[in-house]
Enzyme design. Structure first.
Site, PDB file in Angstrom:
ATOM      1  N   LYS A  71       0.845  -1.207   0.000  1.00 29.29           N
ATOM      2  CA  LYS A  71       0.000   0.000   0.000  1.00 29.29           C
ATOM      3  C   LYS A  71       0.876   1.252   0.000  1.00 29.29           C
ATOM      4  CE  LYS A  71      -1.630   1.728   4.035  1.00 29.29           C
ATOM      5  NZ  LYS A  71      -1.371   3.157   4.247  1.00 29.29           N
ATOM      6  N   ASN A  72       1.847   1.284   0.909  1.00 36.80           N
ATOM      7  CA  ASN A  72       2.637   2.513   1.063  1.00 36.80           C
ATOM      8  C   ASN A  72       3.554   2.779  -0.122  1.00 36.80           C
ATOM      9  OD1 ASN A  72       1.398   2.998   3.458  1.00 36.80           O
ATOM     10  ND2 ASN A  72       3.160   2.503   4.763  1.00 36.80           N
ATOM     11  N   ARG A  94      -3.685  11.211   4.852  1.00 41.62           N
ATOM     12  CA  ARG A  94      -2.594  12.163   4.786  1.00 41.62           C
ATOM     13  C   ARG A  94      -1.731  11.962   3.532  1.00 41.62           C
ATOM     14  NH1 ARG A  94       1.541  14.476   7.849  1.00 41.62           N
ATOM     15  NH2 ARG A  94       3.564  13.509   7.533  1.00 41.62           N
ATOM     16  N   ARG A 101      -8.253  -0.065   5.820  1.00 42.13           N
ATOM     17  CA  ARG A 101      -7.455   0.943   5.099  1.00 42.13           C
ATOM     18  C   ARG A 101      -6.124   0.363   4.654  1.00 42.13           C
ATOM     19  NH1 ARG A 101      -6.399   6.398   8.056  1.00 42.13           N
ATOM     20  NH2 ARG A 101      -5.027   6.484   6.250  1.00 42.13           N
ATOM     21  N   ARG A 152      -0.335  16.037  12.189  1.00 40.31           N
ATOM     22  CA  ARG A 152       0.412  15.436  11.090  1.00 40.31           C
ATOM     23  C   ARG A 152       1.089  16.549  10.306  1.00 40.31           C
ATOM     24  NH1 ARG A 152      -1.441   9.936   9.790  1.00 40.31           N
ATOM     25  NH2 ARG A 152       0.713   9.799  10.390  1.00 40.31           N
ATOM     26  N   PRO A 153       2.283  16.914  10.712  1.00 40.23           N
ATOM     27  CA  PRO A 153       2.943  18.057  10.081  1.00 40.23           C
ATOM     28  C   PRO A 153       3.376  17.769   8.649  1.00 40.23           C
ATOM     29  CG  PRO A 153       4.419  16.999  11.651  1.00 40.23           C
ATOM     30  CD  PRO A 153       3.103  16.295  11.757  1.00 40.23           C
ATOM     31  N   VAL A 154       3.450  18.847   7.850  1.00 36.65           N
ATOM     32  CA  VAL A 154       3.970  18.722   6.491  1.00 36.65           C
ATOM     33  C   VAL A 154       5.084  19.755   6.270  1.00 36.65           C
ATOM     34  CG1 VAL A 154       1.958  17.674   5.398  1.00 36.65           C
ATOM     35  CG2 VAL A 154       2.049  20.157   5.633  1.00 36.65           C
ATOM     36  N   ASP A 155       5.613  20.278   7.394  1.00 36.44           N
ATOM     37  CA  ASP A 155       6.640  21.333   7.309  1.00 36.44           C
ATOM     38  C   ASP A 155       7.858  20.892   6.485  1.00 36.44           C
ATOM     39  OD1 ASP A 155       6.797  19.576   9.618  1.00 36.44           O
ATOM     40  OD2 ASP A 155       8.602  20.675  10.193  1.00 36.44           O
ATOM     41  N   LEU A 156       8.227  19.622   6.590  1.00 36.80           N
ATOM     42  CA  LEU A 156       9.430  19.163   5.871  1.00 36.80           C
ATOM     43  C   LEU A 156       9.199  19.160   4.358  1.00 36.80           C
ATOM     44  CD1 LEU A 156      10.331  16.159   8.196  1.00 36.80           C
ATOM     45  CD2 LEU A 156      11.525  18.353   8.091  1.00 36.80           C
ATOM     46  N   CYS A 212      -5.059  13.465  13.509  1.00 34.50           N
ATOM     47  CA  CYS A 212      -5.591  12.107  13.420  1.00 34.50           C
ATOM     48  C   CYS A 212      -5.318  11.434  14.747  1.00 34.50           C
ATOM     49  CB  CYS A 212      -4.939  11.335  12.286  1.00 34.50           C
ATOM     50  SG  CYS A 212      -3.308  10.767  12.691  1.00 34.50           S
ATOM     51  N   ASP A 265       5.110   0.768  12.088  1.00 32.91           N
ATOM     52  CA  ASP A 265       3.869   0.129  11.647  1.00 32.91           C
ATOM     53  C   ASP A 265       3.727  -1.304  12.172  1.00 32.91           C
ATOM     54  OD1 ASP A 265       3.195   2.435  10.353  1.00 32.91           O
ATOM     55  OD2 ASP A 265       3.667   1.727   8.342  1.00 32.91           O
TER      56      ASP A 265
HETATM   57  C1  UD1 Z   1       4.903   6.773   6.212  1.00 32.74           C
HETATM   58  C2  UD1 Z   1       3.964   5.601   6.149  1.00 32.74           C
HETATM   59  C3  UD1 Z   1       3.451   5.224   7.535  1.00 32.74           C
HETATM   60  C4  UD1 Z   1       4.626   5.021   8.488  1.00 32.74           C
HETATM   61  C5  UD1 Z   1       5.571   6.223   8.447  1.00 32.74           C
HETATM   62  C6  UD1 Z   1       6.824   6.015   9.283  1.00 32.74           C
HETATM   63  C7  UD1 Z   1       2.936   5.936   3.976  1.00 32.74           C
HETATM   64  C8  UD1 Z   1       1.707   6.294   3.209  1.00 32.74           C
HETATM   65  N1  UD1 Z   1       2.831   5.969   5.315  1.00 32.74           N
HETATM   66  O1  UD1 Z   1       4.154   7.884   6.662  1.00 32.74           O
HETATM   67  O2  UD1 Z   1       2.683   4.026   7.419  1.00 32.74           O
HETATM   68  O3  UD1 Z   1       4.126   4.856   9.800  1.00 32.74           O
HETATM   69  O4  UD1 Z   1       5.978   6.481   7.099  1.00 32.74           O
HETATM   70  O5  UD1 Z   1       7.507   4.895   8.836  1.00 32.74           O
HETATM   71  O6  UD1 Z   1       3.940   5.572   3.424  1.00 32.74           O
HETATM   72  N2  UD1 Z   1       7.285  14.692  10.119  1.00 32.74           N
HETATM   73  C9  UD1 Z   1       7.446  16.038  10.395  1.00 32.74           C
HETATM   74  N3  UD1 Z   1       7.225  16.934   9.383  1.00 32.74           N
HETATM   75  C10 UD1 Z   1       6.859  16.552   8.123  1.00 32.74           C
HETATM   76  C11 UD1 Z   1       6.703  15.172   7.849  1.00 32.74           C
HETATM   77  C12 UD1 Z   1       6.921  14.264   8.880  1.00 32.74           C
HETATM   78  O7  UD1 Z   1       7.765  16.426  11.507  1.00 32.74           O
HETATM   79  O8  UD1 Z   1       6.686  17.429   7.259  1.00 32.74           O
HETATM   80  C13 UD1 Z   1       7.536  13.687  11.194  1.00 32.74           C
HETATM   81  C14 UD1 Z   1       6.297  12.861  11.537  1.00 32.74           C
HETATM   82  O9  UD1 Z   1       5.469  13.475  12.481  1.00 32.74           O
HETATM   83  C15 UD1 Z   1       6.929  11.600  12.083  1.00 32.74           C
HETATM   84  C16 UD1 Z   1       8.228  11.462  11.268  1.00 32.74           C
HETATM   85  O10 UD1 Z   1       8.453  12.753  10.704  1.00 32.74           O
HETATM   86  O11 UD1 Z   1       7.289  11.750  13.430  1.00 32.74           O
HETATM   87  C17 UD1 Z   1       8.170  10.432  10.154  1.00 32.74           C
HETATM   88  O12 UD1 Z   1       7.059  10.685   9.328  1.00 32.74           O
HETATM   89  P1  UD1 Z   1       7.051  10.298   7.784  1.00 32.74           P
HETATM   90  O13 UD1 Z   1       8.205   9.415   7.468  1.00 32.74           O
HETATM   91  O14 UD1 Z   1       6.888  11.546   6.984  1.00 32.74           O
HETATM   92  O15 UD1 Z   1       5.722   9.450   7.685  1.00 32.74           O
HETATM   93  P2  UD1 Z   1       4.708   9.374   6.485  1.00 32.74           P
HETATM   94  O16 UD1 Z   1       5.406   9.506   5.180  1.00 32.74           O
HETATM   95  O17 UD1 Z   1       3.549  10.259   6.753  1.00 32.74           O
END
Ligand code: UD1
Length: 418
Positions: free
Chosen positions: A23-24, A93, A397, A122-126, A117, A305
């Site tokens: 899925k991912n 997300r 899901r 769920r930040p997207v700052d990065l 959630c 996960d």
């Molecule tokens: C993906 C997986 C999810 C898995 C996660 C960690 C998908 C669709 N989902 O989620 O199943 O649990 O990797 O292995 O592939 N973060 C920030 N800022 C950002 C983005 C992330 O601070 O802009 C933080 C998150 O809060 C978290 C960490 O970075 O603590 C890792 O998140 P990330 O690797 O981005 O997870 P996803 O890609 O959302």
């Protein structure tokens, strides 16, 4: 109408099952189809709610997306839209994966912020920081991220935190950027490697995926491809852990053991026997397992996960184990539910201390997110008697026909419609 799963547990599992596609990995591959107008085909795509949600996002953007017997066909010829609405992004997300492709294709995007959630904000700052480096301008308006770029220019990006989503988005945008983009502290997950491999087959020049340093040379014209997604390592890990918790002897077909090194090591350390034959992973357990601590970490560390399934396994192992969550410190919704099954667990900040008990006993429990749900399936299969798992839509899901897979392994599980 909400489905529930009724499990008769406490019996060993025996059997063979073929695993689903990831899925991912499929989610970013579907978004990547936007980069090459035409028809991209993704084979082995799992039939899951999250995949359907991404299909809806693509359709809102003007693409056609359909899934037929594991074949996902995405026609992006007329994908002229650039706006992903709140109704879809709040559901998932990963809808945010269209940001990079939209910027690359149209020079603009309007995407809802994911919001919160069950696992916290769920930040997207990065994602935003990285694309800003490539020349994208961002604005926030009424809960939406507005992105615009006249021209994308290659840059050096060093992530503070390794993020799967931000790495994927940056790679996709960078295929359209002029010159070299270097990503440091990139996510090394196999899903990122699959994305880079597919983009390279489409004509991109990406080197280093699977390591913390990825280099993208752009821009390159991309063309649609016919791709086969990697197997779902989280599904494989969950079923192996279920087999270990229930005991018995199971074989998973079509798995990639190289994506599961830490899980296999941990299972062996706990007393399971693992045999690898080609793409098959065979697990057998004859005695009670021993406890084994885990700390979740970025790949190749123990995946967050699989933390919930592992916690369920440790509920029955001999001795005490510490489960520490470093990726999503709030990801412990399964703990009170496993306690309802008779588990002995104590929460301590971002850890849970599990004292293994001799047996668990069936009860009614509730899923609160995908992976907590997976932990409950493991617990239910190991617990004596009947367990009713409510709110199965969370599990649906991320796990394709979980009850069929468990049944193929000899488990007694039924989906009920209330
Ligand atoms: C993906 C997986 C999810 C898995 C996660 C960690 C998908 C669709 N989902 O989620 O199943 O649990 O990797 O292995 O592939 N973060 C920030 N800022 C950002 C983005 C992330 O601070 O802009 C933080 C998150 O809060 C978290 C960490 O970075 O603590 C890792 O998140 P990330 O690797 O981005 O997870 P996803 O890609 O959302």
């Amino acid at each position: 109408m909400m489905d529930r799963l009724t499990v008769q547990g406490g019996k060993p599992l025996y059997g063979t099952v073929k695993v689903s596609g990831s899925k991912n990995a499929t989610l970013p591959l579907m978004a990547a189809a936007l980069l090459a107008p035409g028809t991209t085909v993704i084979n082995d795509a799992p039939d899951l709610q999250d995949i359907r949600t991404m299909g809806m996002v693509l359709r809102v953007l003007g693409a056609e997306a359909k899934l037929d017997s594991g074949v996902m066909t995405v026609d992006t010829t007329n994908a002229n839209g650039w706006e992903a609405p709140y109704e879809l992004v709040r559901k998932m997300r990963a809808s945010f994966y269209v940001l990079g492709p939209l910027i690359a294709r149209h020079g603009r995007a309007k995407i809802s912020l994911p919001g919160g959630c069950a696992l916290g904000p769920r930040p997207v700052d990065l994602h935003i920081k990285a694309l800003t480096k490539l020349g994208c301008r961002f604005d926030l308006d009424s809960g939406y991220v507005l992105a615009e770029a006249d021209k994308l220019i290659g840059a050096r990006i060093n992530f503070d935190i390794s993020s799967v989503g931000a790495t994927g988005n940056t790679i996709m945008a960078a295929t359209a950027a002029q010159g070299e983009t270097v990503i440091e502290n990139a996510a090394c997950e196999p899903e990122i490697v699959d994305l880079a491999d597919m983009l390279n087959a489409m004509g991109a020049k990406i080197v280093g995926a699977g390591t913390p340093k990825i280099t993208i040379e752009g821009p390159t014209p991309l063309h649609p491809v016919n791709w086969k997604v990697i197997p779902d390592r989280i599904e494989v890990g969950t079923l192996l852990i279920a087999g270990a918790a229930a005991g018995g002897n199971i074989t998973l077909e079509g798995a990639r053991s190289d994506h599961l090194s830490i899980i296999l090591t941990k299972l062996i350390e706990s007393g399971a026997q693992i045999d690898l034959q080609g793409g098959n992973i065979k697990l057998s357990v004859s005695d009670r397992l021993r406890s084994s601590d885990i700390t979740t970490a970025i790949y190749p560390g123990f995946p967050t996960d699989l933390q919930a399934p592992w916690t369920a396994l440790m509920a029955l192992a001999e001795g005490t184990s510490m489960i520490t969550e470093t990726i999503y410190p709030e990801r412990f919704n399964h703990v009170p539910e496993l306690i309802r099954l008779g588990g002995e667990m104590k929460m301590k900040l971002n850890s849970v201390q599990v004292s293994g008990v001799q047996s668990l006993k069936g009860a009614t429990v509730m899923c609160s997110d995908i992976r907590a749900g997976a932990g409950l399936v493991v617990g239910a299969l190991a617990a004596k008697g009947t367990t009713d798992i409510l709110r199965v839509y969370h599990l649906d899901r991320g796990y394709e026909k979980i009850e069929d897979k468990v049944r193929a392994l000899g488990g007694t599980i039924e989906r009920m419609r209330d």
